[in-house]
Design a protein around this motif. Sequence first.
Motif, mmCIF file in Angstrom:
data_model
loop_
_atom_site.group_PDB
_atom_site.id
_atom_site.type_symbol
_atom_site.label_atom_id
_atom_site.label_comp_id
_atom_site.label_asym_id
_atom_site.label_seq_id
_atom_site.Cartn_x
_atom_site.Cartn_y
_atom_site.Cartn_z
ATOM 1 N N HIS A 21 0.853 -1.186 0.000
ATOM 2 C CA HIS A 21 0.000 0.000 0.000
ATOM 3 C C HIS A 21 0.892 1.240 0.000
ATOM 4 O O HIS A 21 2.106 1.154 0.214
ATOM 5 N N TYR A 23 1.417 3.846 1.962
ATOM 6 C CA TYR A 23 2.222 4.187 3.134
ATOM 7 C C TYR A 23 3.458 3.302 3.214
ATOM 8 O O TYR A 23 4.544 3.767 3.543
ATOM 9 N N TRP A 59 -8.601 -2.471 -3.870
ATOM 10 C CA TRP A 59 -8.949 -2.140 -2.500
ATOM 11 C C TRP A 59 -9.025 -3.438 -1.699
ATOM 12 O O TRP A 59 -9.725 -4.372 -2.084
ATOM 13 N N GLN A 62 -9.756 -4.437 5.533
ATOM 14 C CA GLN A 62 -9.014 -4.707 6.762
ATOM 15 C C GLN A 62 -10.019 -4.859 7.893
ATOM 16 O O GLN A 62 -11.006 -4.121 7.944
ATOM 17 N N GLU A 63 -9.751 -5.737 8.789
ATOM 18 C CA GLU A 63 -10.674 -5.952 9.897
ATOM 19 C C GLU A 63 -10.665 -4.748 10.837
ATOM 20 O O GLU A 63 -9.615 -4.346 11.339
ATOM 21 N N GLY A 64 -11.835 -4.161 11.004
ATOM 22 C CA GLY A 64 -11.985 -3.039 11.923
ATOM 23 C C GLY A 64 -11.398 -1.726 11.428
ATOM 24 O O GLY A 64 -11.337 -0.756 12.171
ATOM 25 N N LYS A 65 -10.950 -1.693 10.199
ATOM 26 C CA LYS A 65 -10.351 -0.482 9.629
ATOM 27 C C LYS A 65 -10.885 -0.302 8.216
ATOM 28 O O LYS A 65 -11.369 -1.246 7.604
ATOM 29 N N PRO A 66 -10.735 0.904 7.677
ATOM 30 C CA PRO A 66 -11.143 1.101 6.284
ATOM 31 C C PRO A 66 -10.261 0.286 5.329
ATOM 32 O O PRO A 66 -9.102 -0.011 5.639
ATOM 33 N N ARG A 68 -7.823 -0.502 2.274
ATOM 34 C CA ARG A 68 -6.716 0.293 1.742
ATOM 35 C C ARG A 68 -6.355 -0.217 0.349
ATOM 36 O O ARG A 68 -6.555 -1.381 0.026
#
Length: 107
Positions: A21, A23, A59, A62-66, A68
């Motif tokens: 990704h 980052y 895309w 992710q578990e519990g996150k937006p 990426r």
Amino acid sequence: MAFRGDTEALILATLSGGPQHGYEITRRVNGLDGMKIQDGQLYPILHRLESEGMITAEWVPQEGKPARKVYRLTEAGGKKLEEKRTDWETFASSVSALLAKPEVRNA
């Protein structure tokens, strides 16, 4: 040969190690001595490389996150990277030869 600021080569080389990704790409490039890439530089290059077919993006949830966006090198991107590596090796060899201590010649 234009290597000054060849961020494209750094991105392709980073992605040759596997999908990443944005980052993570930034972190890996910035971890190199003397290298610094900003988000404002990275994402336009990623979008251009994607439109040129050098990389793909998807895309990933992710578990519990937006989710990426993860980028992956394509076969065309791998070929482009090899061209850039060859060009770099030629350039670096030429510069090294020029910077080497010259032999002292008697006139």
